[in-house]
Design a protein around this motif. Structure first.
Motif, PDB file in Angstrom:
ATOM      1  N   ALA A  47     -24.092  10.558 -26.072  1.00 49.00           N
ATOM      2  CA  ALA A  47     -24.506  10.259 -24.694  1.00 49.00           C
ATOM      3  C   ALA A  47     -23.752  11.121 -23.691  1.00 49.00           C
ATOM      4  O   ALA A  47     -24.332  11.606 -22.710  1.00 49.00           O
ATOM      5  CB  ALA A  47     -24.279   8.777 -24.406  1.00 49.00           C
ATOM      6  N   ALA A  48     -22.458  11.334 -23.906  1.00 50.95           N
ATOM      7  CA  ALA A  48     -21.666  12.149 -22.983  1.00 50.95           C
ATOM      8  C   ALA A  48     -22.138  13.587 -22.967  1.00 50.95           C
ATOM      9  O   ALA A  48     -22.229  14.223 -21.898  1.00 50.95           O
ATOM     10  CB  ALA A  48     -20.187  12.081 -23.373  1.00 50.95           C
ATOM     11  N   VAL A  49     -22.447  14.153 -24.144  1.00 53.36           N
ATOM     12  CA  VAL A  49     -22.871  15.552 -24.228  1.00 53.36           C
ATOM     13  C   VAL A  49     -24.267  15.743 -23.630  1.00 53.36           C
ATOM     14  O   VAL A  49     -24.525  16.731 -22.937  1.00 53.36           O
ATOM     15  CB  VAL A  49     -22.834  16.022 -25.696  1.00 53.36           C
ATOM     16  CG1 VAL A  49     -23.448  17.411 -25.838  1.00 53.36           C
ATOM     17  CG2 VAL A  49     -21.404  16.032 -26.217  1.00 53.36           C
ATOM     18  N   LEU A  50     -25.164  14.804 -23.872  1.00 53.08           N
ATOM     19  CA  LEU A  50     -26.554  14.979 -23.437  1.00 53.08           C
ATOM     20  C   LEU A  50     -26.800  14.518 -22.005  1.00 53.08           C
ATOM     21  O   LEU A  50     -27.588  15.142 -21.279  1.00 53.08           O
ATOM     22  CB  LEU A  50     -27.494  14.217 -24.381  1.00 53.08           C
ATOM     23  CG  LEU A  50     -27.521  14.659 -25.849  1.00 53.08           C
ATOM     24  CD1 LEU A  50     -28.530  13.826 -26.623  1.00 53.08           C
ATOM     25  CD2 LEU A  50     -27.859  16.141 -25.965  1.00 53.08           C
ATOM     26  N   PHE A  86     -14.236  10.917 -19.662  1.00 56.43           N
ATOM     27  CA  PHE A  86     -13.556  12.206 -19.806  1.00 56.43           C
ATOM     28  C   PHE A  86     -14.470  13.219 -20.493  1.00 56.43           C
ATOM     29  O   PHE A  86     -14.588  14.381 -20.050  1.00 56.43           O
ATOM     30  CB  PHE A  86     -12.269  12.018 -20.615  1.00 56.43           C
ATOM     31  CG  PHE A  86     -11.390  13.232 -20.647  1.00 56.43           C
ATOM     32  CD1 PHE A  86     -10.435  13.434 -19.665  1.00 56.43           C
ATOM     33  CD2 PHE A  86     -11.526  14.184 -21.651  1.00 56.43           C
ATOM     34  CE1 PHE A  86      -9.621  14.561 -19.681  1.00 56.43           C
ATOM     35  CE2 PHE A  86     -10.725  15.307 -21.684  1.00 56.43           C
ATOM     36  CZ  PHE A  86      -9.770  15.494 -20.693  1.00 56.43           C
ATOM     37  N   LEU A  87     -15.136  12.797 -21.577  1.00 57.26           N
ATOM     38  CA  LEU A  87     -16.037  13.706 -22.288  1.00 57.26           C
ATOM     39  C   LEU A  87     -17.225  14.098 -21.421  1.00 57.26           C
ATOM     40  O   LEU A  87     -17.686  15.252 -21.459  1.00 57.26           O
ATOM     41  CB  LEU A  87     -16.528  13.053 -23.582  1.00 57.26           C
ATOM     42  CG  LEU A  87     -15.483  12.821 -24.683  1.00 57.26           C
ATOM     43  CD1 LEU A  87     -16.112  12.127 -25.875  1.00 57.26           C
ATOM     44  CD2 LEU A  87     -14.868  14.136 -25.116  1.00 57.26           C
ATOM     45  N   ARG A  92     -19.705  18.606 -18.156  1.00 58.84           N
ATOM     46  CA  ARG A  92     -20.204  19.233 -16.920  1.00 58.84           C
ATOM     47  C   ARG A  92     -19.450  20.507 -16.576  1.00 58.84           C
ATOM     48  O   ARG A  92     -19.942  21.343 -15.821  1.00 58.84           O
ATOM     49  CB  ARG A  92     -20.095  18.235 -15.764  1.00 58.84           C
ATOM     50  CG  ARG A  92     -21.122  17.111 -15.841  1.00 58.84           C
ATOM     51  CD  ARG A  92     -21.063  16.236 -14.613  1.00 58.84           C
ATOM     52  NE  ARG A  92     -22.102  15.222 -14.613  1.00 58.84           N
ATOM     53  CZ  ARG A  92     -22.274  14.322 -13.655  1.00 58.84           C
ATOM     54  NH1 ARG A  92     -21.429  14.309 -12.616  1.00 58.84           N
ATOM     55  NH2 ARG A  92     -23.249  13.444 -13.716  1.00 58.84           N
ATOM     56  N   ARG A  93     -18.257  20.649 -17.123  1.00 58.10           N
ATOM     57  CA  ARG A  93     -17.466  21.862 -16.890  1.00 58.10           C
ATOM     58  C   ARG A  93     -17.558  22.816 -18.084  1.00 58.10           C
ATOM     59  O   ARG A  93     -16.725  23.705 -18.242  1.00 58.10           O
ATOM     60  CB  ARG A  93     -16.007  21.486 -16.631  1.00 58.10           C
ATOM     61  CG  ARG A  93     -15.815  20.701 -15.331  1.00 58.10           C
ATOM     62  CD  ARG A  93     -14.362  20.418 -15.067  1.00 58.10           C
ATOM     63  NE  ARG A  93     -14.184  19.760 -13.785  1.00 58.10           N
ATOM     64  CZ  ARG A  93     -14.067  20.396 -12.616  1.00 58.10           C
ATOM     65  NH1 ARG A  93     -14.093  21.730 -12.591  1.00 58.10           N
ATOM     66  NH2 ARG A  93     -13.911  19.734 -11.494  1.00 58.10           N
ATOM     67  N   ASP A 165     -25.715  23.837 -19.080  1.00 52.42           N
ATOM     68  CA  ASP A 165     -24.505  24.633 -18.932  1.00 52.42           C
ATOM     69  C   ASP A 165     -24.505  25.309 -17.563  1.00 52.42           C
ATOM     70  O   ASP A 165     -25.543  25.768 -17.082  1.00 52.42           O
ATOM     71  CB  ASP A 165     -24.428  25.707 -20.026  1.00 52.42           C
ATOM     72  CG  ASP A 165     -24.259  25.108 -21.416  1.00 52.42           C
ATOM     73  OD1 ASP A 165     -23.628  24.040 -21.503  1.00 52.42           O
ATOM     74  OD2 ASP A 165     -24.743  25.708 -22.387  1.00 52.42           O
ATOM     75  N   ARG A 166     -23.322  25.380 -16.957  1.00 55.75           N
ATOM     76  CA  ARG A 166     -23.225  26.082 -15.677  1.00 55.75           C
ATOM     77  C   ARG A 166     -23.498  27.570 -15.850  1.00 55.75           C
ATOM     78  O   ARG A 166     -24.115  28.202 -14.994  1.00 55.75           O
ATOM     79  CB  ARG A 166     -21.820  25.886 -15.081  1.00 55.75           C
ATOM     80  CG  ARG A 166     -21.555  24.476 -14.594  1.00 55.75           C
ATOM     81  CD  ARG A 166     -20.214  24.426 -13.888  1.00 55.75           C
ATOM     82  NE  ARG A 166     -19.963  23.131 -13.294  1.00 55.75           N
ATOM     83  CZ  ARG A 166     -18.921  22.838 -12.524  1.00 55.75           C
ATOM     84  NH1 ARG A 166     -18.016  23.787 -12.284  1.00 55.75           N
ATOM     85  NH2 ARG A 166     -18.770  21.642 -12.004  1.00 55.75           N
TER      86      ARG A 166
END
Length: 721
Positions: A47-50, A86-87, A92-93, A165-166
């Motif tokens: 969930a954090a990654v997506l 945190f993840l 996002r960074r 990704d930025r």
């Protein structure tokens, strides 16, 4: 902080992930003691990654509820909720999940675990390192799994409206992360599996040792009691013979006491319960006092005099002739051999300090203690370090809480603590007494902590090395690709993008695709043709290699390994045993009078004998780590790592005896015959010698001795360093 607009698809998916995580976390994987691996948090990482931090937090709350149900500790919401946030913010960074999770546990998670365990949980500080290492390793496990699932499942990789990704990632960074991820997960599972089986083996050995110790102590105590009961019974028979001459009673008693100093004191009482004779007399205030003491209220007098039986009392504190903690043994004697009238009672006060002598001179380690209780659960003897008082009840609580092992655990000093204090084994004697052997639990936990810490340290070193090497390797791969792309670039770029190339594709691949689109189909067809050819050639080569390896390493007649293979594998087994400081046994086995079999039954019968012998060897020595080899002719070699000196000789003899009674049928005339084997062996620490020849030299000498002493024998040399 500005919250994003709620995406209903993301909200639903995060809830589904959370429920899946909750169900998985309801069944954590038990590792050792209080170590449980929670794989349900994999859903939180996905969930954090997506979807970012806030949806990950929602998933984490659901998943943590499963742990709350199991552990009944609200700290899981704090630890794993912060991890989800945190993840999510790290994603996002453009920070990869594995790197971000390692940073979280090093910077935030470890301090939080330390504070929680120190100030809230009732757990000794010595367990702190073990708990912290477990949390860190657990985090890396489920984060690696989540990252691989995202890469392996197309629907997750192309998840709609996922966090972008930025900046477009470089192919080198993607390859570096993928290699690091694979190595991390591989090393993690390898280390955990090794540690699991290592600790299982340690528990098995520990359980066996403590059971052997309690059996030995129980046998010693049983023999001590039985032998002194026999003494009292024989003394009563002797006094029956001398019943008509009371003047002899003192001399008989004195001589008897000198022969059996296991009694603190002995006495003879007449039918009026007055002491007629006593030994030693120096223990009494005066001879007159002996006659003035009446013991009619003592159980040992009542049971023997009135019930006419040999009596063994419970432990009690003496009075009248000393205040020692004793056990009284008494028996009646009679005026004639027909046992018509009781002439008196003989009694001996058994010295319980004998058990202290057994404890102090027993083969126990410094963290093993002895407790012995009578049939009323009164402490007869306890090791001094336990601080238990004689005659006090032996109060303990069996620990079957969160520390789960295959061992039996108990608590004495802190009965309500979740942390077990001792491993124990017990055995009940014929007279109702119970013997306990206690061993401190903390050394085993310390060993597990060291294993976990060493694995974690080696993992971090491996990750750093893998990261550096894969980064260099990726650079070597991507720089030439970019050069080739520039070299074959068409005059103008096609502005139409294929659906297979999107924003997640690396820059180099995107550029290479645009420049080589004209030759794409030709390259694909050629690649398919080459892959088919390579796959076919590879399969043929692997098949040939397997056949060649069988021919090189195996004896064609018996199917066992040959001498060359055994010598080659010995170094690997030696290194394996050195790491855990275990013993190795090397044995040479030679069939007795094998030439007679060939002479009497023919060479086909000799070959059948060798095959049967090989099959029986494989039946008795069937561990995967055991090496069984045909050393030459009718001689065979065994290399047995991780052996127990107490059992190996018995196991070799069991095989030898089974072979001796095994009927072998001659293929030519169907006659049956038997064959015996002589065995020479050595069992020693892996540190004994680096070269197999030195081990075989000792085994061969022992084999020669076995032959010289009549054959069909086992001679083993056990070296304890």
């Amino acid at each position: 902080m500005k919250f994003p607009v709620i995406n209903k698809q993301h909200l639903l998916f995060s809830i589904i992930l959370g429920i899946v995580g909750l169900l998985i976390n309801c069944y954590p994987i038990q590792f050792f003691a209080n170590v449980q691996f929670v794989l349900g948090n994999t859903a939180t990482v996905i969930a954090a990654v997506l979807m970012g931090p806030w949806y990950a937090l929602l998933t984490a709350m659901f998943a943590s509820t499963g742990l709350m149900i199991n552990w009944d500790s609200p700290h899981v919401y704090l630890f794993f909720g912060l991890e989800a946030l945190f993840l999510g913010f790290a994603r996002r960074r453009d920070i990869y999940a594995l790197y971000a999770d390692a940073i979280y546990w090093l910077v935030i998670g470890v301090p939080l675990v330390y504070l929680y365990v120190t100030f809230i949980m009732d757990i000794p500080s010595s367990h702190l390192g073990f708990i912290i290492a477990k949390q860190g390793v657990n985090g890396l496990v489920y984060t690696s799994l989540a990252s691989l699932l995202i890469l392996a499942i197309p629907k997750l990789w192309f998840f709609k409206d996922k966090v972008k990704d930025r900046q477009r990632r470089m192919l080198s960074s993607q390859l570096t992360y993928f290699f690091t991820l694979m190595v991390t997960l591989t090393l993690l599972f390898s280390a955990l599996i090794f540690n699991y089986y290592f600790l299982e083996r340690q528990q098995t050995m520990l359980k066996q040792n403590i059971n052997d110790a309690v059996s030995h102590l129980a046998t010693s105590a049983q023999n001590y009691i039985s032998s002194h009961k026999t003494v009292i019974a024989n003394a009563a028979n002797q006094l029956t013979i001398a019943a008509d001459d009371p003047l002899q009673w003192q001399a008989i008693l004195t001589n008897l006491h000198k022969s059996y100093p296991g009694f603190i004191s002995m006495l003879i009482a007449n039918p009026q319960a007055q002491i007629i004779a006593a030994s030693p007399q120096s223990r009494l205030l005066s001879q007159n006092k002996a006659h003035s003491v009446n013991i009619k209220d003592r159980d040992y007098f009542i049971e023997s005099f009135y019930n006419h039986r040999l009596f063994v009392s419970s432990v009690f504190q003496g009075r009248g002739f000393g205040d020692d903690y004793i056990i009284a043994m008494s028996a009646p004697f009679y005026t004639d051999e027909q046992k018509g009238t009781t002439a008196g009672v003989i009694e001996g006060s058994l010295d319980l300090n004998h058990f202290s002598h057994i404890d102090q001179h027993g083969e126990y380690t410094s963290d093993e203690y002895v407790v012995m209780v009578d049939e009323q659960n009164q402490i007869i003897y306890a090791s001094e370090k336990l601080g238990l008082s004689s005659l006090a009840p032996f109060d303990f609580v069996v620990n079957d809480g969160v520390y789960r092992t295959s061992l039996e655990l108990l608590n004495i000093e802190k009965p309500n603590s979740i942390v077990p204090e001792y491993i124990y084994a017990h055995q009940t004697l014929d007279n109702g007494w119970t013997v306990y052997i206690l061993k401190e639990f903390s050394p085993l936990l310390k060993l597990a902590e060291e294993q976990m810490f060493n694995s974690f340290l080696m993992l971090l070193i491996s990750i750093v090395c893998t990261f550096y090497i894969s980064k260099k390797l990726s650079a070597l791969l991507t720089v030439p690709l970019e050069a080739v792309a520039s070299q074959f670039s068409p005059s103008s770029l096609d502005s139409n993008k294929s659906s297979s190339i999107d924003e997640n594709s690396p820059k180099e691949v995107f550029s290479l695709y645009q420049r080589l689109v004209a030759t794409k189909q030709q390259l694909i067809d050629h690649q398919v043709e080459l892959e088919d050819m390579v796959a076919k050639r590879t399969e043929e080569l692997e098949k040939a290699n397997r056949k060649l390896k069988e021919l090189v390493d195996r004896d064609p007649l018996t199917g066992l390994y040959n001498r060359r293979y055994a010598e080659r594998k010995f170094t690997d087994l030696l290194d394996f045993c050195l790491r855990s400081d275990q013993n190795i046994t090397v044995a040479l086995l030679d069939l007795d009078l094998f030439k007679r079999i060939n002479d009497n039954y023919g060479h086909l019968a000799g070959d059948e004998c060798l095959r049967i012998f090989a099959q029986l060897l494989q039946k008795y020595f069937k561990r995967d780590i055991d090496i069984i080899a045909r050393y030459g002719g009718e001689e065979f070699l065994l290399i047995l790592p991780l052996t127990n000196d107490l059992h190996i000789e018995h196991h070799l003899n069991s095989f030898r005896e089974a072979l001796a009674v095994f009927d072998i049928i001659s293929p030519e005339d169907q006659k049956s015959f038997n064959v015996t084997v002589s065995i020479g062996a050595i069992s020693a620490s892996a540190k004994y010698a680096d070269e197999l020849d030195k081990w075989i030299k000792i085994a061969d000498d022992n084999l020669y001795q076995a032959k010289q002493h009549g054959r069909n024998k086992t001679i083993i040399h056990i070296i304890n360093e």
